[in-house]
Design a protein around this motif. Structure first.
Motif, PDB file in Angstrom:
ATOM      1  N   LEU A 254     -22.744  46.645   8.053  1.00 30.25           N
ATOM      2  CA  LEU A 254     -21.785  47.896   9.759  1.00 30.25           C
ATOM      3  C   LEU A 254     -22.851  48.775   9.787  1.00 30.25           C
ATOM      4  CD1 LEU A 254     -18.389  47.053   9.087  1.00 30.25           C
ATOM      5  CD2 LEU A 254     -19.660  45.957  10.872  1.00 30.25           C
ATOM      6  N   LYS A 255     -23.226  49.388  11.214  1.00 34.00           N
ATOM      7  CA  LYS A 255     -23.849  51.207  11.060  1.00 34.00           C
ATOM      8  C   LYS A 255     -23.211  51.245  12.298  1.00 34.00           C
ATOM      9  CE  LYS A 255     -28.047  50.889   9.043  1.00 34.00           C
ATOM     10  NZ  LYS A 255     -29.534  51.021   8.739  1.00 34.00           N
ATOM     11  N   PHE A 256     -22.982  52.865  12.731  1.00 31.83           N
ATOM     12  CA  PHE A 256     -22.548  53.244  13.991  1.00 31.83           C
ATOM     13  C   PHE A 256     -23.342  52.914  14.899  1.00 31.83           C
ATOM     14  CE2 PHE A 256     -22.265  56.798  16.771  1.00 31.83           C
ATOM     15  CZ  PHE A 256     -20.870  56.779  17.184  1.00 31.83           C
ATOM     16  N   SER A 257     -24.375  52.743  14.945  1.00 21.88           N
ATOM     17  CA  SER A 257     -25.852  51.636  16.263  1.00 21.88           C
ATOM     18  C   SER A 257     -24.969  50.572  16.412  1.00 21.88           C
ATOM     19  CB  SER A 257     -26.577  52.354  15.804  1.00 21.88           C
ATOM     20  OG  SER A 257     -26.743  51.824  14.818  1.00 21.88           O
ATOM     21  N   THR A 258     -24.539  50.247  15.943  1.00 24.99           N
ATOM     22  CA  THR A 258     -24.204  48.527  16.166  1.00 24.99           C
ATOM     23  C   THR A 258     -22.780  48.345  17.117  1.00 24.99           C
ATOM     24  OG1 THR A 258     -23.667  48.145  13.910  1.00 24.99           O
ATOM     25  CG2 THR A 258     -26.214  47.969  14.462  1.00 24.99           C
ATOM     26  N   LEU A 259     -21.874  49.396  16.280  1.00 20.53           N
ATOM     27  CA  LEU A 259     -21.314  49.444  16.484  1.00 20.53           C
ATOM     28  C   LEU A 259     -20.542  49.446  17.779  1.00 20.53           C
ATOM     29  CD1 LEU A 259     -18.767  50.702  13.391  1.00 20.53           C
ATOM     30  CD2 LEU A 259     -19.019  48.750  14.651  1.00 20.53           C
ATOM     31  N   GLU A 260     -21.755  50.726  18.196  1.00 23.66           N
ATOM     32  CA  GLU A 260     -22.151  51.622  19.542  1.00 23.66           C
ATOM     33  C   GLU A 260     -22.032  50.486  20.689  1.00 23.66           C
ATOM     34  OE1 GLU A 260     -21.831  55.332  21.003  1.00 23.66           O
ATOM     35  OE2 GLU A 260     -19.763  54.011  19.906  1.00 23.66           O
ATOM     36  N   GLU A 261     -23.378  49.826  20.320  1.00 20.98           N
ATOM     37  CA  GLU A 261     -24.307  48.997  21.501  1.00 20.98           C
ATOM     38  C   GLU A 261     -24.001  47.378  21.425  1.00 20.98           C
ATOM     39  OE1 GLU A 261     -28.261  49.405  19.800  1.00 20.98           O
ATOM     40  OE2 GLU A 261     -28.618  52.022  19.992  1.00 20.98           O
ATOM     41  N   GLU A 262     -23.453  47.055  20.351  1.00 19.78           N
ATOM     42  CA  GLU A 262     -22.941  45.318  20.091  1.00 19.78           C
ATOM     43  C   GLU A 262     -21.761  44.883  20.455  1.00 19.78           C
ATOM     44  OE1 GLU A 262     -25.366  43.149  17.213  1.00 19.78           O
ATOM     45  OE2 GLU A 262     -26.593  44.671  17.303  1.00 19.78           O
ATOM     46  N   LEU A 263     -20.819  45.735  20.970  1.00 23.40           N
ATOM     47  CA  LEU A 263     -19.626  45.229  20.923  1.00 23.40           C
ATOM     48  C   LEU A 263     -19.369  46.114  22.868  1.00 23.40           C
ATOM     49  CD1 LEU A 263     -18.045  46.223  17.480  1.00 23.40           C
ATOM     50  CD2 LEU A 263     -18.317  43.840  18.199  1.00 23.40           C
ATOM     51  N   PRO A 264     -19.549  45.613  23.445  1.00 24.88           N
ATOM     52  CA  PRO A 264     -19.846  46.453  24.956  1.00 24.88           C
ATOM     53  C   PRO A 264     -17.899  45.577  25.019  1.00 24.88           C
ATOM     54  CG  PRO A 264     -20.694  44.738  25.248  1.00 24.88           C
ATOM     55  CD  PRO A 264     -20.705  44.805  23.965  1.00 24.88           C
ATOM     56  N   TYR A 265     -17.540  44.600  24.874  1.00 23.41           N
ATOM     57  CA  TYR A 265     -16.260  44.463  25.773  1.00 23.41           C
ATOM     58  C   TYR A 265     -14.646  44.584  24.236  1.00 23.41           C
ATOM     59  CZ  TYR A 265     -12.468  41.528  27.342  1.00 23.41           C
ATOM     60  OH  TYR A 265     -11.610  41.072  28.215  1.00 23.41           O
ATOM     61  N   LEU A 266     -15.552  45.629  23.090  1.00 28.01           N
ATOM     62  CA  LEU A 266     -14.240  46.048  22.059  1.00 28.01           C
ATOM     63  C   LEU A 266     -14.169  47.610  23.119  1.00 28.01           C
ATOM     64  CD1 LEU A 266     -12.580  45.702  20.017  1.00 28.01           C
ATOM     65  CD2 LEU A 266     -14.213  46.644  18.193  1.00 28.01           C
ATOM     66  N   GLU A 267     -15.117  47.587  23.348  1.00 24.11           N
ATOM     67  CA  GLU A 267     -14.987  49.279  24.180  1.00 24.11           C
ATOM     68  C   GLU A 267     -14.325  49.876  24.859  1.00 24.11           C
ATOM     69  OE1 GLU A 267     -15.848  53.607  24.289  1.00 24.11           O
ATOM     70  OE2 GLU A 267     -16.803  52.397  22.179  1.00 24.11           O
ATOM     71  N   MET A 268     -14.823  48.304  25.859  1.00 25.65           N
ATOM     72  CA  MET A 268     -14.093  47.930  27.110  1.00 25.65           C
ATOM     73  C   MET A 268     -12.585  47.476  27.103  1.00 25.65           C
ATOM     74  SD  MET A 268     -16.123  45.733  29.099  1.00 25.65           S
ATOM     75  CE  MET A 268     -15.564  45.478  30.445  1.00 25.65           C
ATOM     76  N   VAL A 269     -12.534  46.959  25.756  1.00 22.98           N
ATOM     77  CA  VAL A 269     -10.568  46.943  25.504  1.00 22.98           C
ATOM     78  C   VAL A 269      -9.940  48.326  25.133  1.00 22.98           C
ATOM     79  CG1 VAL A 269      -8.480  46.476  24.617  1.00 22.98           C
ATOM     80  CG2 VAL A 269     -10.882  44.770  25.135  1.00 22.98           C
ATOM     81  N   ILE A 270     -10.596  49.473  23.966  1.00 20.62           N
ATOM     82  CA  ILE A 270     -10.215  50.516  23.885  1.00 20.62           C
ATOM     83  C   ILE A 270      -9.524  51.791  24.760  1.00 20.62           C
ATOM     84  CG2 ILE A 270     -10.796  52.359  22.120  1.00 20.62           C
ATOM     85  CD1 ILE A 270     -11.794  50.446  20.440  1.00 20.62           C
ATOM     86  N   ALA A 271     -11.174  51.355  25.637  1.00 21.76           N
ATOM     87  CA  ALA A 271     -11.419  52.497  26.888  1.00 21.76           C
ATOM     88  C   ALA A 271      -9.706  52.082  27.742  1.00 21.76           C
ATOM     89  CB  ALA A 271     -12.548  52.038  27.981  1.00 21.76           C
ATOM     90  N   GLU A 272     -10.189  50.586  28.091  1.00 25.36           N
ATOM     91  CA  GLU A 272      -8.577  50.395  28.662  1.00 25.36           C
ATOM     92  C   GLU A 272      -7.194  50.411  28.145  1.00 25.36           C
ATOM     93  OE1 GLU A 272      -6.486  48.088  32.199  1.00 25.36           O
ATOM     94  OE2 GLU A 272      -8.695  48.829  32.086  1.00 25.36           O
ATOM     95  N   THR A 273      -7.166  50.564  26.910  1.00 27.23           N
ATOM     96  CA  THR A 273      -5.482  51.575  26.190  1.00 27.23           C
ATOM     97  C   THR A 273      -5.895  52.378  26.318  1.00 27.23           C
ATOM     98  OG1 THR A 273      -6.104  49.223  24.545  1.00 27.23           O
ATOM     99  CG2 THR A 273      -4.743  51.067  24.658  1.00 27.23           C
ATOM    100  N   LEU A 274      -6.980  53.673  26.155  1.00 27.38           N
ATOM    101  CA  LEU A 274      -6.203  54.719  26.492  1.00 27.38           C
ATOM    102  C   LEU A 274      -5.800  55.235  28.116  1.00 27.38           C
ATOM    103  CD1 LEU A 274      -9.163  56.048  24.235  1.00 27.38           C
ATOM    104  CD2 LEU A 274      -7.111  56.059  23.849  1.00 27.38           C
TER     105      LEU A 274
END
Length: 484
Positions: free
Chosen positions: A378-398
């Motif tokens: 696990l690295k910060f860059s891969t978590l940022e770049e390779e989980l776009p739907y998770l990013e969308m889920v968090i953004a929609e929750t917020l």
């Protein structure tokens, strides 16, 4: 005297008393409304304030419900008064961007109540002017991708403990309040990353650190005292500062002592033996003063690249000065204050939305499985770049349940979360959002690799909310988790 004799008036004790009472009443009336003309002068709509207390009665139902009612009644730019303090509410995304990004230099210092005590007063939240810039220049590198990679193992260790505590619920199939588990987990992460040691708050609730942290969040001020402070700040705030507060003082003293002990231990250790956490990053900065370029807002650099801001507004070279011990303790306190409730509630809301939207959860599960196959480390860059739907889920929750203001590309395209700003305040310590989002991603990634969420008879639909210092579920989030 001759003037009074013309009207056949004699000065005596009762007359002087009556005159003084009338003058006092006139001054009291003037004081009761003198602070309530600022919004009107600015042309900002607002509820009519009552003498002394302003619009405090408007918020009897809680801040969340009342703010939504305020916006619906008075528009996307409106305001109110809590006691004598003016607040401006901004709900339009373009206007928020104007205020917090393009014109951030007009919002230099956060509002201070005057009741802040050490060590919180030495945190980046309340430091002023030049010293804020100097401390920010130390903190900004602490949230770089390289530094965040160093704390990922610490967050993952706490996540493993959380999974251990969730396993019995998955095996039994019983409904439970997952918000309570998230609260313990978030406290474990804060202890590990900010205070420098490991704790299992769910297994050992009587641990001194856990008990003092819970005491910290249980501190409350009686409502009538709050009204007095807001209505008569020049009298009540100095009085409140000198009056003893045993609970606050004991908690502050304990947590300060804990950090002081850890700092003393780290100073005796060889460099390779030191734990790579946020506290150590701050300690390392003590011995490496340099001139650094600090970003005043995390969003500014991207906006400049888009051609929306001139380059010279992005950064400023600030001579990095070593943090004092009090300031290091203050930053750890901010992790506790800003991180505990907001991260706990956001994880609870994400879980609720995934449990009640099975199609979205299945899509996210597929992304998590694909990510796990591609990435062993696990690295910060891969978590940022390779989980776009998770990013969308968090953004929609917020967007739906905003515990605090956050700018994101997704949120800008949709109905915005509101932000309520004290006049003259701005989001100056938003770098911590990187750590918060990282923790949320790692937590969801760890859980969804092994379990999935399901609703049950105890699940509240729709979810009842409470709003005090942050928006959260009123009665927890009851769900079932199922092994995958």
């Amino acid at each position: 005297m001759e003037f009074l004799e013309l009207f056949h008036l004699e000065i005596n004790g009762p007359m002087v008393t009556v005159a003084l009472i009338l003058v006092l009443l006139a001054l009291l009336k003037w004081y009761s409304i003198s602070a309530f003309s600022s919004l009107e002068k600015l042309g900002i709509r607002h509820p009519k304030p009552l003498p002394f207390i302003g619009n405090m009665t408007f918020f009897r139902q809680g801040f969340w419900e009342s703010h939504m009612k305020l916006i619906k009644t008075y528009g996307p730019l409106c305001g109110y008064y809590l006691g004598r303090q003016m607040y401006i509410v901004v709900y339009d995304p373009h206007m928020i961007k104007e205020v917090l990004v393009k014109n951030f230099s007009n919002f230099t210092n956060r509002m201070m109540s005057g009741m802040e005590t050490k060590p919180v007063a030495d945190s980046i939240l309340f430091l002023r002017n030049k010293r804020w810039e100097e401390v920010r220049s130390v903190l900004t590198p602490a949230f770089s991708p390289k530094r965040l990679d160093e704390v990922i193992p610490l967050i993952s260790q706490a996540c493993d403990l959380l999974l251990t505590h969730l396993k019995p619920y998955a095996e039994s199939g019983e409904a439970f309040d997952i918000q309570r588990c998230y609260g313990c987990y978030t406290l474990d992460v804060i202890a590990s990353v900010a205070f420098g040691f490991q704790v299992d708050s769910q297994k050992t609730p009587d641990d001194p650190f856990v008990k003092h942290c819970r005491r910290f969040f249980k501190v409350s001020i009686p409502r009538f005292v709050v009204i007095l402070i807001l209505s008569f700040p020049s009298i009540m705030i100095p009085l409140a500062r000198v009056l003893p507060n045993k609970n606050r003082d004991e908690v502050n003293a304990f947590l300060s002592k804990v950090i002081g002990t850890v700092i003393a231990l780290r100073d005796k250790q060889a460099e390779e033996q030191r734990r790579r956490d946020f506290l150590q990053i701050l300690l390392d900065a003590r011995s490496s003063p340099s001139s650094v370029s600090t970003e005043l807002l995390d969003n500014v650099r991207q906006d400049a690249q888009d051609g929306e801001l001139p380059t010279h507004q992005i950064t400023s070279n600030v001579q990095q000065k070593a943090l004092t011990t009090d300031e290091i303790v203050g930053q750890a306190f901010i992790f506790l204050i800003a991180g505990y409730e907001t991260i706990t509630n956001t994880l609870s809301f994400v879980t609720y939305l995934l449990a009640t939207n099975s199609e979205c959860q299945e899509k996210l599960l597929r992304e998590v499985d694909q990510f796990s196959e591609r990435n062993a480390e696990l690295k910060f860059s891969t978590l940022e770049e390779e989980l776009p739907y998770l990013e969308m889920v968090i953004a929609e929750t917020l967007r739906m349940y905003p515990p605090a203001f956050r700018f994101s590309q997704e949120a800008r395209q949709r109905q915005p979360p509101f932000t309520y700003l004290p006049f003259g305040a701005g989001p100056r310590s938003c770098i911590g959002a990187k750590m918060a989002i990282l923790e949320i991603k790692l937590t969801l990634l760890g859980i969804l690799r092994k379990f999935k969420f399901e609703t049950c008879s105890e699940t509240q639909i729709p979810l009842q909310l409470k709003s005090r210092s942050a928006l959260g579920p009123q009665n927890g989030v009851y769900i079932k988790i199922v092994p995958r």
